[in-house]
Scaffold this motif. Structure first.
Motif, PDB file in Angstrom:
ATOM      1  N   THR A   1       2.504  10.297 -11.993  1.00  0.00           N
ATOM      2  CA  THR A   1       1.239  11.374 -11.419  1.00  0.00           C
ATOM      3  C   THR A   1       0.106  10.956 -11.956  1.00  0.00           C
ATOM      4  OG1 THR A   1       1.792  12.648 -13.535  1.00  0.00           O
ATOM      5  CG2 THR A   1       2.949  13.407 -11.575  1.00  0.00           C
ATOM      6  N   ARG A   2       0.053   9.783 -12.762  1.00  0.00           N
ATOM      7  CA  ARG A   2      -1.562   9.463 -13.149  1.00  0.00           C
ATOM      8  C   ARG A   2      -2.036   8.650 -11.497  1.00  0.00           C
ATOM      9  NH1 ARG A   2      -0.197   5.861 -18.205  1.00  0.00           N
ATOM     10  NH2 ARG A   2       1.418   5.527 -16.733  1.00  0.00           N
ATOM     11  N   PHE A   3      -1.214   8.133 -10.959  1.00  0.00           N
ATOM     12  CA  PHE A   3      -1.637   7.388  -9.530  1.00  0.00           C
ATOM     13  C   PHE A   3      -2.245   8.429  -8.544  1.00  0.00           C
ATOM     14  CE2 PHE A   3       1.493   4.249 -10.969  1.00  0.00           C
ATOM     15  CZ  PHE A   3       0.658   3.185 -11.607  1.00  0.00           C
ATOM     16  N   ARG A   4      -3.153   8.130  -8.013  1.00  0.00           N
ATOM     17  CA  ARG A   4      -3.778   8.803  -7.023  1.00  0.00           C
ATOM     18  C   ARG A   4      -3.904   8.221  -5.534  1.00  0.00           C
ATOM     19  NH1 ARG A   4      -9.286   9.989  -8.609  1.00  0.00           N
ATOM     20  NH2 ARG A   4      -9.326  10.697  -6.688  1.00  0.00           N
ATOM     21  N   PHE A   5      -3.826   6.616  -5.538  1.00  0.00           N
ATOM     22  CA  PHE A   5      -3.971   5.745  -4.413  1.00  0.00           C
ATOM     23  C   PHE A   5      -2.896   4.874  -4.236  1.00  0.00           C
ATOM     24  CE2 PHE A   5      -8.289   7.137  -6.067  1.00  0.00           C
ATOM     25  CZ  PHE A   5      -8.768   7.410  -4.908  1.00  0.00           C
ATOM     26  N   LEU A   6      -2.480   4.793  -2.889  1.00  0.00           N
ATOM     27  CA  LEU A   6      -1.361   3.623  -2.792  1.00  0.00           C
ATOM     28  C   LEU A   6      -1.733   2.605  -1.696  1.00  0.00           C
ATOM     29  CD1 LEU A   6       1.890   4.449  -1.251  1.00  0.00           C
ATOM     30  CD2 LEU A   6      -0.144   5.828  -1.061  1.00  0.00           C
ATOM     31  N   GLY A   7      -1.123   1.393  -1.446  1.00  0.00           N
ATOM     32  CA  GLY A   7      -1.327   0.660  -0.547  1.00  0.00           C
ATOM     33  C   GLY A   7      -0.138   0.010  -0.242  1.00  0.00           C
ATOM     34  N   ALA A   8       0.222  -0.687   0.858  1.00  0.00           N
ATOM     35  CA  ALA A   8       1.545  -1.279   1.131  1.00  0.00           C
ATOM     36  C   ALA A   8       1.118  -2.582   2.106  1.00  0.00           C
ATOM     37  CB  ALA A   8       2.641  -0.426   1.584  1.00  0.00           C
ATOM     38  N   GLY A   9       1.793  -3.566   1.887  1.00  0.00           N
ATOM     39  CA  GLY A   9       1.571  -4.822   2.560  1.00  0.00           C
ATOM     40  C   GLY A   9       2.930  -5.551   2.614  1.00  0.00           C
ATOM     41  N   LEU A  10       3.073  -6.418   3.627  1.00  0.00           N
ATOM     42  CA  LEU A  10       4.442  -7.340   3.540  1.00  0.00           C
ATOM     43  C   LEU A  10       4.083  -8.607   4.301  1.00  0.00           C
ATOM     44  CD1 LEU A  10       6.908  -5.970   6.472  1.00  0.00           C
ATOM     45  CD2 LEU A  10       5.012  -4.468   5.658  1.00  0.00           C
ATOM     46  N   ALA A  11       4.723  -9.517   4.229  1.00  0.00           N
ATOM     47  CA  ALA A  11       4.876 -10.956   5.015  1.00  0.00           C
ATOM     48  C   ALA A  11       6.114 -11.256   4.979  1.00  0.00           C
ATOM     49  CB  ALA A  11       4.071 -11.878   4.206  1.00  0.00           C
ATOM     50  N   GLY A  12       6.525 -12.145   6.054  1.00  0.00           N
ATOM     51  CA  GLY A  12       7.641 -12.698   6.022  1.00  0.00           C
ATOM     52  C   GLY A  12       8.017 -12.895   7.662  1.00  0.00           C
ATOM     53  N   GLU A  13       9.255 -13.109   7.944  1.00  0.00           N
ATOM     54  CA  GLU A  13       9.515 -13.408   9.601  1.00  0.00           C
ATOM     55  C   GLU A  13      11.132 -13.203   9.577  1.00  0.00           C
ATOM     56  OE1 GLU A  13       8.519 -17.213  10.284  1.00  0.00           O
ATOM     57  OE2 GLU A  13      10.035 -18.052   8.775  1.00  0.00           O
ATOM     58  N   SER A  14      11.782 -12.973  10.560  1.00  0.00           N
ATOM     59  CA  SER A  14      12.963 -12.708  11.002  1.00  0.00           C
ATOM     60  C   SER A  14      13.561 -11.707   9.844  1.00  0.00           C
ATOM     61  CB  SER A  14      13.702 -13.913  10.856  1.00  0.00           C
ATOM     62  OG  SER A  14      15.271 -13.974  11.352  1.00  0.00           O
ATOM     63  N   GLU A  15      14.428 -12.424   9.115  1.00  0.00           N
ATOM     64  CA  GLU A  15      15.083 -11.469   8.126  1.00  0.00           C
ATOM     65  C   GLU A  15      14.943 -11.805   6.596  1.00  0.00           C
ATOM     66  OE1 GLU A  15      19.384 -10.574   8.898  1.00  0.00           O
ATOM     67  OE2 GLU A  15      18.869  -9.903  10.950  1.00  0.00           O
ATOM     68  N   GLU A  16      13.705 -12.250   6.390  1.00  0.00           N
ATOM     69  CA  GLU A  16      13.255 -12.543   5.030  1.00  0.00           C
ATOM     70  C   GLU A  16      11.794 -11.981   4.784  1.00  0.00           C
ATOM     71  OE1 GLU A  16      13.473 -16.534   3.666  1.00  0.00           O
ATOM     72  OE2 GLU A  16      15.225 -17.013   5.042  1.00  0.00           O
ATOM     73  N   TRP A  17      11.705 -10.723   4.255  1.00  0.00           N
ATOM     74  CA  TRP A  17      10.384 -10.252   4.084  1.00  0.00           C
ATOM     75  C   TRP A  17      10.048  -9.992   2.525  1.00  0.00           C
ATOM     76  CZ3 TRP A  17       7.604  -9.509   8.197  1.00  0.00           C
ATOM     77  CH2 TRP A  17       8.437  -9.528   9.402  1.00  0.00           C
ATOM     78  N   ILE A  18       8.669 -10.002   2.249  1.00  0.00           N
ATOM     79  CA  ILE A  18       8.481  -9.675   1.011  1.00  0.00           C
ATOM     80  C   ILE A  18       7.487  -8.472   1.107  1.00  0.00           C
ATOM     81  CG2 ILE A  18       6.976 -10.478  -1.131  1.00  0.00           C
ATOM     82  CD1 ILE A  18       7.907 -13.530  -0.535  1.00  0.00           C
ATOM     83  N   VAL A  19       7.890  -7.514   0.516  1.00  0.00           N
ATOM     84  CA  VAL A  19       7.033  -6.399   0.556  1.00  0.00           C
ATOM     85  C   VAL A  19       6.235  -5.981  -1.058  1.00  0.00           C
ATOM     86  CG1 VAL A  19       7.370  -3.818   0.488  1.00  0.00           C
ATOM     87  CG2 VAL A  19       8.960  -5.113   1.859  1.00  0.00           C
ATOM     88  N   VAL A  20       5.279  -5.553  -0.825  1.00  0.00           N
ATOM     89  CA  VAL A  20       4.218  -5.009  -2.089  1.00  0.00           C
ATOM     90  C   VAL A  20       3.772  -3.912  -2.097  1.00  0.00           C
ATOM     91  CG1 VAL A  20       2.360  -5.740  -3.528  1.00  0.00           C
ATOM     92  CG2 VAL A  20       3.948  -7.756  -2.555  1.00  0.00           C
ATOM     93  N   MET A  21       3.762  -3.063  -2.848  1.00  0.00           N
ATOM     94  CA  MET A  21       3.084  -1.761  -3.020  1.00  0.00           C
ATOM     95  C   MET A  21       2.222  -1.595  -4.144  1.00  0.00           C
ATOM     96  SD  MET A  21       4.712   2.182  -2.235  1.00  0.00           S
ATOM     97  CE  MET A  21       4.847   1.952  -0.682  1.00  0.00           C
ATOM     98  N   LEU A  22       1.215  -1.130  -4.066  1.00  0.00           N
ATOM     99  CA  LEU A  22      -0.043  -1.239  -5.132  1.00  0.00           C
ATOM    100  C   LEU A  22      -0.250   0.339  -5.267  1.00  0.00           C
ATOM    101  CD1 LEU A  22      -2.451  -4.224  -4.016  1.00  0.00           C
ATOM    102  CD2 LEU A  22      -0.433  -4.221  -5.765  1.00  0.00           C
ATOM    103  N   PHE A  23      -0.561   0.431  -6.412  1.00  0.00           N
ATOM    104  CA  PHE A  23      -0.895   2.060  -7.105  1.00  0.00           C
ATOM    105  C   PHE A  23      -2.297   1.794  -7.826  1.00  0.00           C
ATOM    106  CE2 PHE A  23       3.567   1.457  -6.611  1.00  0.00           C
ATOM    107  CZ  PHE A  23       3.623   2.694  -5.639  1.00  0.00           C
ATOM    108  N   ALA A  24      -3.086   2.931  -7.752  1.00  0.00           N
ATOM    109  CA  ALA A  24      -4.288   2.855  -8.625  1.00  0.00           C
ATOM    110  C   ALA A  24      -4.557   4.410  -8.905  1.00  0.00           C
ATOM    111  CB  ALA A  24      -5.452   2.259  -7.730  1.00  0.00           C
ATOM    112  N   GLU A  25      -5.088   4.516 -10.226  1.00  0.00           N
ATOM    113  CA  GLU A  25      -5.361   5.891 -10.784  1.00  0.00           C
ATOM    114  C   GLU A  25      -6.886   6.344 -10.176  1.00  0.00           C
ATOM    115  OE1 GLU A  25      -5.633   8.033 -14.932  1.00  0.00           O
ATOM    116  OE2 GLU A  25      -5.547   5.938 -14.929  1.00  0.00           O
ATOM    117  N   GLU A  26      -7.926   5.310 -10.257  1.00  0.00           N
ATOM    118  CA  GLU A  26      -9.083   5.735  -9.860  1.00  0.00           C
ATOM    119  C   GLU A  26      -9.370   4.911  -8.604  1.00  0.00           C
ATOM    120  OE1 GLU A  26     -10.647   8.359 -11.003  1.00  0.00           O
ATOM    121  OE2 GLU A  26      -8.999   8.657 -12.616  1.00  0.00           O
ATOM    122  N   GLY A  27     -10.268   5.329  -7.599  1.00  0.00           N
ATOM    123  CA  GLY A  27     -10.939   4.498  -6.710  1.00  0.00           C
ATOM    124  C   GLY A  27     -12.349   4.534  -6.681  1.00  0.00           C
ATOM    125  N   PRO A  28     -12.794   3.557  -5.674  1.00  0.00           N
ATOM    126  CA  PRO A  28     -14.159   3.203  -5.558  1.00  0.00           C
ATOM    127  C   PRO A  28     -15.024   4.298  -5.493  1.00  0.00           C
ATOM    128  CG  PRO A  28     -13.134   2.255  -3.653  1.00  0.00           C
ATOM    129  CD  PRO A  28     -12.045   2.989  -4.574  1.00  0.00           C
TER     130      PRO A  28
END
Length: 176
Positions: A149-176
């Motif tokens: 519950t400390r986190f307030r912001f999130l973002g998600a990104g991925l890269a890959g092709e066909s059936e090989e994907w890398i997924v990244v999710m980022l979380f932050a407590e304070e924003g700009p």
């Protein structure tokens, strides 16, 4: 020749500045090692579905929704592309001494508690959201970060092709 640590910090800073400026980072040589199917525009709906699924799971547990951030989406995408291109999976890349995601988020103006989740999805893109968030929720450590519950912001990104994907999710407590 710059020492490798300085080169890594400079590279991370350049990537972060490109992210903040809204530019798309390209692979060395001006090209990209990723197929057109993994462009940010093509993968945007999948990243959105990841964030929706995380907020739905939080809502079911009575936790506040996280605010989606385009800057964190871009940082997450850069992290996923870096892992794909350089062939690693994790918070710290080969030969690095610091957590690149934290450096990217800090340059974009995020502070306080920062978090990153990474997942390698070995399957079709259509199954990525359920597979990824399901695996994170099934892991005590990953679930704890998703529901923090400390986190307030999130973002998600991925890269890959066909059936090989890398997924990244980022979380932050304070924003700009």
């Amino acid at each position: 020749m710059l020492p490798s640590r300085i080169l890594i910090v400079v590279t991370a800073t350049v990537l972060a500045l490109a992210m903040v400026a809204g530019c798309n980072a390209a692979a060395p040589g001006g090209g990209s090692n990723l197929e057109a199917a993994s462009t940010p525009e093509a993968l945007g709906p999948v990243g959105e579905s990841l964030k929706v699924r995380v907020n739905r799971d939080r809502d079911v547990l009575g936790l506040p929704a996280l605010v989606a951030s385009q800057a964190l989406d871009e940082a997450a995408r850069l992290r996923a592309e870096d892992m794909l291109i350089r062939g690693y999976l994790g918070a710290i890349g080969p030969g690095e001494e610091s957590v690149a995601a934290q450096e990217l988020m800090a340059v974009a103006g995020y502070s306080g508690q920062l978090g990153e989740l990474v997942y390698e999805h070995p399957g079709p893109l259509s199954m990525l959201t359920e597979s990824t968030v399901g695996a994170w929720m099934a892991s005590e450590a990953h679930r704890k970060l998703l529901l923090d519950t400390r986190f307030r912001f999130l973002g998600a990104g991925l890269a890959g092709e066909s059936e090989e994907w890398i997924v990244v999710m980022l979380f932050a407590e304070e924003g700009p």
